[in-house]
Structures are given as structure tokens and as C-alpha cells.
Design a protein around this motif. Structure first.
Motif, PDB file in Angstrom:
ATOM      1  N   THR A   2       0.838  -1.183   0.000  1.00 57.03           N
ATOM      2  CA  THR A   2       0.000   0.000   0.000  1.00 57.03           C
ATOM      3  C   THR A   2       0.883   1.247   0.000  1.00 57.03           C
ATOM      4  O   THR A   2       1.866   1.314   0.733  1.00 57.03           O
ATOM      5  N   ILE A   4       0.642   5.101   0.919  1.00 59.75           N
ATOM      6  CA  ILE A   4      -0.148   6.148   1.555  1.00 59.75           C
ATOM      7  C   ILE A   4       0.351   7.492   1.037  1.00 59.75           C
ATOM      8  O   ILE A   4       1.556   7.757   1.011  1.00 59.75           O
ATOM      9  N   ASP A   6      -0.147  11.552   1.637  1.00 60.62           N
ATOM     10  CA  ASP A   6      -0.653  12.534   2.606  1.00 60.62           C
ATOM     11  C   ASP A   6      -0.356  13.933   2.073  1.00 60.62           C
ATOM     12  O   ASP A   6       0.805  14.336   1.972  1.00 60.62           O
ATOM     13  N   THR A  22       4.000   1.184   2.917  1.00 61.21           N
ATOM     14  CA  THR A  22       3.754   0.448   4.158  1.00 61.21           C
ATOM     15  C   THR A  22       4.591  -0.824   4.260  1.00 61.21           C
ATOM     16  O   THR A  22       4.873  -1.301   5.369  1.00 61.21           O
ATOM     17  N   THR A  27       9.592   6.616   3.544  1.00 56.79           N
ATOM     18  CA  THR A  27       8.794   7.831   3.391  1.00 56.79           C
ATOM     19  C   THR A  27       9.578   8.841   2.562  1.00 56.79           C
ATOM     20  O   THR A  27      10.787   9.028   2.772  1.00 56.79           O
ATOM     21  N   ARG A  45       2.390  11.279  11.952  1.00 62.59           N
ATOM     22  CA  ARG A  45       2.301   9.963  11.316  1.00 62.59           C
ATOM     23  C   ARG A  45       3.244   8.945  11.953  1.00 62.59           C
ATOM     24  O   ARG A  45       3.098   7.742  11.743  1.00 62.59           O
TER      25      ARG A  45
END
Length: 255
Positions: A2, A4, A6, A22, A27, A45
Motif C-alpha cells: 500500500t 499512503i 498525505d 507500508t 517515506t 504519522r
């Protein structure tokens, strides 16, 4: 796996964007408009910043790089064509390069025009593109360093992406762009409806983004240069697509 994504406000009308895989825990920030909002979102987060993926050298996209690099020890990746203008750059990339980001492959697309070395990042497996100041919702970036043909060629590359590609852009300009778009195509029902939705979102201080390639094809005048109604309004029925684009961009510059 997945990914993510943001998105959050930075500066007066910029966006900060973090992507997080994930599976690997990696990141990355797309550009670094401002240190504090990015730092705060990372803390909320519980993420550590591993990379900054830079699109172009303008200060409102790079101002946070050095403090973020000092705080997190992250790797800064950016356009080869602007290597001498971006602080803290560790690695340069250009069209055709592919970055490994955990379970995902990030493709680099050269999209010059706004600046000479501007790049965009495309993640096919996640159906998402990060285009910064090349394409906006209902608009496109001002042609500052490049030429109209250069910018049009960049937009054509983005037009070729699948319609369901989610598009994250650099700024919340959508409401103003909608007002201009309606001067070019006032009878486009999709555009009229979208302008109303945008007004409602902004009245509630909500973001209008991300958009999609398909939605922009239906409503963004800069991508609709072959539509007969657009050409008729401009008095350019037989002009080359790049010239129609140039006329629309010039009108927006003076709007």
C-alpha cells in the motif's frame, strides 16, 4: 502493498506531500516547500523522512530541504538540469530514470517549460503522478524559463498518462483557474459543474486536489486545444495545437 499519500497545506497556497510505502516503511516528500508543516506531519504519522523528491528549483519548492536534511539525514533527489540550483542535492535524475521506492517504481518524466529542468514523478502501480508546477487543476504553470512549445510538449506527455491517474500539483490555484477556464469554454457542462463544486469546497476551506488526468481532459482549457468550440472562441480554427495553447496561456497571463 500500500502507498499512503498525505497532502497538506504549506506556505500560502503550496502543498506538502508525503508518500509512505507500508511494506518497506520508506517515506518521501515531494518537494520541500516549508520545514515546520512537513516536520509536524511526519511526527503525527510517526514516519521518518528518507527521501525528498524535488521537481524544480523555485524557492517555494526547495526552502525546506536543508533543515529537513539536517533533521532526518534524508537523501535529496532532483532534476539533473537544475543540479546547480537546488540545495543539498545528493542524486540527479532525468527522463527515463526509474527510482526504487520500497515495493514501487517511480518513473521520472522531463516536463520543462515552467523551469528549464522541471521534472515530474509517476508511479504506475499506484496510478499517481506528482507534477508540481507543470499542470494544475484547470490550469498549467506559467511559462517562465522555457517556451510555449516546450511547455506544450510537457503537457502532451502528461496527457498520455491513463485517465484514472491521480494528479498531485504544487498549488491550490483551482478556484482562480476555474474563473479563467469559463472565459474559454463557458458552455462546457462538465466545467460549469466543476466550477460550482470548487466554489463549495473552497467556501469550506477544503482542498480541491488531487485531480485526475481524465477530469482535466474534460475541463482544463490548456488540454483542450483541439476542441472545436475552444478554437472557434479563439478565432483559431486551423491553427497548430501548440499555437492554440500559446494563445490560451497568454490570455491567462493577462487575466
Amino acid at each position: 502493498m500500500t502507498l499512503i499519500i498525505d497532502q497538506f497545506p504549506c506556505r500560502s497556497d503550496n502543498f506538502g506531500v508525503l508518500i509512505h510505502d507500508t511494506e518497506s516503511g520508506l517515506t518521501a516528500a515531494i518537494d520541500a516547500p516549508e520545514f515546520d508543516p512537513i516536520k509536524h506531519r511526519l511526527a503525527e504519522r510517526g514516519w521518518k523522512l528518507d527521501q525528498i523528491l524535488v521537481t524544480h528549483h523555485h524557492v517555494d519548492h526547495v526552502e525546506g530541504i536543508l533543515p529537513l536534511k539536517q533533521a532526518y539525514g534524508c537523501t535529496v533527489i532532483g532534476p539533473a538540469g537544475e543540479a546547480d540550483k537546488i540545495p543539498g542535492l545528493d542524486r540527479t535524475v532525468k527522463e527515463g530514470d526509474v527510482l526504487d521506492f520500497g515495493a514501487y517504481k517511480i518513473e521520472v518524466i522531463d516536463t520543462p517549460g515552467h523551469t528549464l529542468g522541471h521534472i515530474s514523478y509517476y508511479i504506475p502501480a499506484a496510478k499517481v503522478a506528482f507534477v508540481a508546477d507543470t499542470l494544475f487543476a484547470l490550469g498549467c504553470g506559467r511559462v517562465i524559463e522555457g517556451t510555449m512549445p516546450m511547455m506544450w510538449s510537457s503537457l502532451e506527455k502528461l496527457l498520455a498518462l491513463p485517465d484514472d491517474t491521480a494528479v498531485y500539483v504544487g498549488h491550490e490555484y483551482t478556484q482562480a483557474n476555474a474563473r479563467f477556464a469559463l472565459t474559454i469554454e463557458p458552455s462546457n457542462p462538465d466545467l460549469v459543474a466543476r466550477a460550482g463544486e470548487i466554489d463549495a469546497l473552497r467556501a469550506d476551506s477544503k482542498s480541491t486536489l488531487p485531480t485526475t488526468i481524465g477530469l482535466e481532459k474534460r475541463t482544463n482549457p490548456f488540454l483542450r486545444v483541439d476542441v472545436p468550440a475552444v478554437r472557434e472562441l479563439l478565432g483559431m480554427p486551423d491553427a497548430a495545437a501548440v499555437d492554440v495553447f500559446g494563445e490560451i496561456r497568454t490570455r491567462k497571463d493577462n487575466f
